[in-house]
Design a protein around this motif. Structure first.
Motif, PDB file in Angstrom:
ATOM      1  N   LYS A 116       0.766  -1.033   0.165  1.00  0.00           N
ATOM      2  CA  LYS A 116       0.008  -0.103  -0.008  1.00  0.00           C
ATOM      3  C   LYS A 116       0.692   1.066   0.066  1.00  0.00           C
ATOM      4  N   LEU A 117       0.278   2.399  -0.249  1.00  0.00           N
ATOM      5  CA  LEU A 117       0.778   3.741  -0.353  1.00  0.00           C
ATOM      6  C   LEU A 117       0.467   4.350   0.959  1.00  0.00           C
ATOM      7  N   VAL A 118       1.723   4.804   1.740  1.00  0.00           N
ATOM      8  CA  VAL A 118       1.446   5.478   2.835  1.00  0.00           C
ATOM      9  C   VAL A 118       2.384   6.918   2.667  1.00  0.00           C
ATOM     10  N   ALA A 119       1.928   8.033   2.895  1.00  0.00           N
ATOM     11  CA  ALA A 119       2.658   9.309   2.931  1.00  0.00           C
ATOM     12  C   ALA A 119       3.326   9.543   4.249  1.00  0.00           C
ATOM     13  N   ILE A 120       4.487   9.646   4.252  1.00  0.00           N
ATOM     14  CA  ILE A 120       5.450   9.774   5.415  1.00  0.00           C
ATOM     15  C   ILE A 120       5.897  11.279   5.337  1.00  0.00           C
ATOM     16  N   PRO A 121       6.030  11.729   6.853  1.00  0.00           N
ATOM     17  CA  PRO A 121       6.361  13.095   7.034  1.00  0.00           C
ATOM     18  C   PRO A 121       8.041  12.864   7.053  1.00  0.00           C
ATOM     19  N   THR A 122       8.805  13.940   6.491  1.00  0.00           N
ATOM     20  CA  THR A 122      10.265  13.950   6.732  1.00  0.00           C
ATOM     21  C   THR A 122      10.671  15.463   6.728  1.00  0.00           C
ATOM     22  N   GLU A 123      11.602  15.625   7.267  1.00  0.00           N
ATOM     23  CA  GLU A 123      12.378  17.210   7.708  1.00  0.00           C
ATOM     24  C   GLU A 123      12.369  17.893   6.288  1.00  0.00           C
ATOM     25  N   ALA A 175      19.243   6.250  -5.889  1.00  0.00           N
ATOM     26  CA  ALA A 175      19.393   7.523  -4.740  1.00  0.00           C
ATOM     27  C   ALA A 175      18.877   6.960  -3.380  1.00  0.00           C
ATOM     28  N   VAL A 176      19.568   7.333  -2.627  1.00  0.00           N
ATOM     29  CA  VAL A 176      19.489   6.960  -1.140  1.00  0.00           C
ATOM     30  C   VAL A 176      19.337   8.112  -0.069  1.00  0.00           C
ATOM     31  N   ARG A 177      18.614   7.961   0.714  1.00  0.00           N
ATOM     32  CA  ARG A 177      18.477   8.679   1.687  1.00  0.00           C
ATOM     33  C   ARG A 177      17.979   8.238   3.278  1.00  0.00           C
ATOM     34  N   CYS A 178      18.550   8.515   4.388  1.00  0.00           N
ATOM     35  CA  CYS A 178      18.383   8.490   5.482  1.00  0.00           C
ATOM     36  C   CYS A 178      17.672   9.674   6.265  1.00  0.00           C
ATOM     37  N   PRO A 179      16.190   9.803   6.350  1.00  0.00           N
ATOM     38  CA  PRO A 179      15.502  10.885   6.785  1.00  0.00           C
ATOM     39  C   PRO A 179      15.874  11.155   8.122  1.00  0.00           C
ATOM     40  N   LYS A 180      15.535  12.700   8.562  1.00  0.00           N
ATOM     41  CA  LYS A 180      15.851  12.825  10.044  1.00  0.00           C
ATOM     42  C   LYS A 180      14.635  12.531  10.896  1.00  0.00           C
ATOM     43  N   THR A 181      13.664  12.767  10.207  1.00  0.00           N
ATOM     44  CA  THR A 181      12.258  12.562  11.289  1.00  0.00           C
ATOM     45  C   THR A 181      11.921  11.253  11.735  1.00  0.00           C
ATOM     46  N   ALA A 182      12.374  11.259  13.094  1.00  0.00           N
ATOM     47  CA  ALA A 182      12.513   9.852  13.959  1.00  0.00           C
ATOM     48  C   ALA A 182      11.202   8.786  13.769  1.00  0.00           C
ATOM     49  N   ALA A 183      10.104   9.519  13.795  1.00  0.00           N
ATOM     50  CA  ALA A 183       8.909   8.484  13.384  1.00  0.00           C
ATOM     51  C   ALA A 183       9.017   7.749  12.322  1.00  0.00           C
ATOM     52  N   THR A 184       9.626   8.465  11.148  1.00  0.00           N
ATOM     53  CA  THR A 184       9.534   7.956   9.824  1.00  0.00           C
ATOM     54  C   THR A 184      10.749   6.951  10.081  1.00  0.00           C
ATOM     55  N   ARG A 185      11.769   7.085  10.520  1.00  0.00           N
ATOM     56  CA  ARG A 185      12.746   6.321  10.508  1.00  0.00           C
ATOM     57  C   ARG A 185      12.221   4.910  11.239  1.00  0.00           C
ATOM     58  N   GLU A 186      11.487   5.265  12.127  1.00  0.00           N
ATOM     59  CA  GLU A 186      11.026   4.051  12.938  1.00  0.00           C
ATOM     60  C   GLU A 186      10.125   3.163  11.995  1.00  0.00           C
ATOM     61  N   LEU A 187       9.307   3.922  11.147  1.00  0.00           N
ATOM     62  CA  LEU A 187       8.369   3.288  10.352  1.00  0.00           C
ATOM     63  C   LEU A 187       9.305   2.218   9.576  1.00  0.00           C
TER      64      LEU A 187
END
Ligand code: TXA
Ligand code: MG
Length: 450
Positions: free
Chosen positions: A131-138, A223-235
């Motif tokens: 499924k598609l889930v929109a995620i917050p990032t910084e 292209a690879v990124r490790c976003p800052k938003t903690a909740a998104t990294r946990e997701l």
């Protein structure tokens, strides 16, 4: 390492006897519960991601309901209302019985830290289920899907209306996961990761075979990124797979920096939004290509060219950053050739001093025109209904506010936007790049034009 052996649809051991994961999601405090069956069995058999997924073990999906206090709408009349009457179409998993009645994980939280474990676990289940889930990032909101599942990735392109020759960024929860998706990683990449991850930096590196062609648009890099938003990294950690996520806007529109923007563009096209509040940086990540002879900046962002040069010693600037690229041009970041970030109106950047620009604009201003300026300049545009996107003295307010302002001005009655643009390096370089792209690089020097 990582999910190298992962067959994208392999049934992994989850620790559940019946192989089914049952979840009851609360209906936003309305006491509605639905069962999700068979969520998320697309786990890789071993490695870092897999360990994380096992750790989550989805046990706490059994709970849900009364303690979902942070899902209660925060503001009266908010478009993000999670009430029965105003419930948005977003958790539109309507084709599946389990999600009938629009129950899902549309989550309202003013801060990323308010997104609860249960919310993330539920969202991770959706992601693993294609499924598609929109995620917050910084930087901006992302439109997330399992980056190793080509069907899920195809849905991203469909939901955005995005050309399929424009590859996606894979988001990881920890820098070391880079090894799972890339090979021949140069020392420079680890240096940059150490300094800027988690954060607004994307690196282009040689891709391993487990990443579907659909994700990379057939390139041999990713292209690879490790976003800052903690909740998104946990997701991402809970999902157990890298998450492919372009900006969560309809193709050609400004990127989304609030959940309300995402809802506006994507309602009815995606299953859920994880709401982390407004994005702090506000423009998309800096992209650096590390696969050539010299590091090359493909897109400026929150990590500045100066910061990159200080670490790398050298940095080429791709021509797509500097000017308009024709549609048939071969460019390193395929996305850079498309008209981006643009409202329907024609945008003109008016450069020069505040006073000269105001004189130039006021002389021409008429019906159908709008002014986009710095907060300090508002008094100069009396009677022109100006929109300020931030303070000239604090460029981070400009980057945080730019896309929201361009969205506000995306109205049928506005045909021309006269815009003020910050000059110089640092974050201003990224803001200037986005605004110039919105203006198709039309810049007028007010000091020399009457
Ligand atoms: O801040 C961001 O980077 C946001 C958040 C969600 O992480 N994402 C984002 O994705 O801006 P998107 O798809 O809107 O922009 C990705 C850009 C596109 O211009 C694409 O062409 C380029 O990255 N890109 C992706 N893979 C690439 C590759 N292998 N080589 C060169 N450019 C690539
Ligand atoms: Mg985008």
């Amino acid at each position: 390492s990582g999910f190298l052996q992962a067959a994208p649809h392999a049934r992994a051991h989850t620790g559940h006897e019946d192989g089914a994961i049952r979840a009851a999601l609360a209906g936003g405090g309305h006491g509605v519960h639905r069962q999700i069956k068979d969520v998320g069995l697309h786990l890789p058999p071993q490695g870092a991601f897999c360990a994380a997924a096992r750790h989550a073990d989805l046990g706490d999906l059994h709970t849900g309901g009364a303690d979902d206090l942070h899902r209660v709408p925060q503001r009266e009349g908010d478009a993000l209302h999670y009430g029965a009457a105003q419930r948005p179409q977003i958790p539109l998993i309507a084709e599946s019985e389990e999600y009938a009645a629009g129950v899902g994980v549309y989550i309202r939280g003013a801060f990323a830290t308010q997104i609860g474990q249960k919310d993330q676990t539920a969202a991770a289940g959706l992601l693993r289920n294609g499924k598609l889930v929109a995620i917050p990032t910084e930087t901006v909101y992302g439109l997330g899907a399992n980056g190793l599942d080509e069907n899920a990735v195809l849905r991203i392109f469909e939901a955005k209306g995005r050309p399929q020759d424009n590859p996606l960024i894979l988001h990881i929860s920890e820098p070391k996961e880079l090894e799972s998706i890339c090979h021949d990683i140069p020392a420079q990449a680890w240096l940059l990761a150490e300094h800027f991850w988690p954060g607004p930096l994307t690196m282009v590196l040689p891709v391993r075979d487990l990443v579907p062609k659909r994700t990379t648009a057939g390139l041999d890099t990713v292209a690879v990124r490790c976003p800052k938003t903690a909740a998104t990294r946990e997701l991402i950690r809970l999902a157990g797979v890298p998450i492919a996520a372009p900006s969560a806007n309809r193709s050609g529109k400004p990127s989304t920096t609030t959940a309300a923007h995402v809802l506006h563009d994507m309602d009815g096209r995606i299953e859920a939004i994880l709401d982390g509040g407004p994005c702090e940086v506000g423009v998309e990540s800096t992209i650096v290509d590390l696969t050539g002879e010299r590091p090359r900046l493909l897109r400026p962002g929150g990590v500045t060219p100066e910061e990159l040069r200080a670490l790398l010693g050298e940095l080429d600037i791709d021509r797509a950053v500097l000017g308009q690229i024709s549609n048939d041009a071969v460019v390193r970041a395929p996305g850079m050739k498309y008209k981006h970030y643009a409202p329907s109106a024609e945008v003109y950047i008016i450069s020069g001093s505040s006073e000269a620009a105001a004189r130039y604009i006021r002389r021409r201003f008429g019906p159908g025109d709008a002014v986009l300026c710095f907060a300090e300049e508002l008094p100069l545009y009396d009677g022109c209904n100006p929109t300020a996107y931030g303070s000239e003295n604090d460029v981070r307010t400009l980057s945080a506010g730019l896309f929201a302002a361009l969205r506000d001005l995306d109205r049928p009655d506005i045909r021309t936007i006269y815009a003020r643009c910050p000059e110089g390096g640092g974050v201003a370089y990224a803001v200037g790049n986005r605004l110039k792209k919105a203006a198709a690089f039309r810049v007028v020097d007010a000091e020399h034009e009457a």
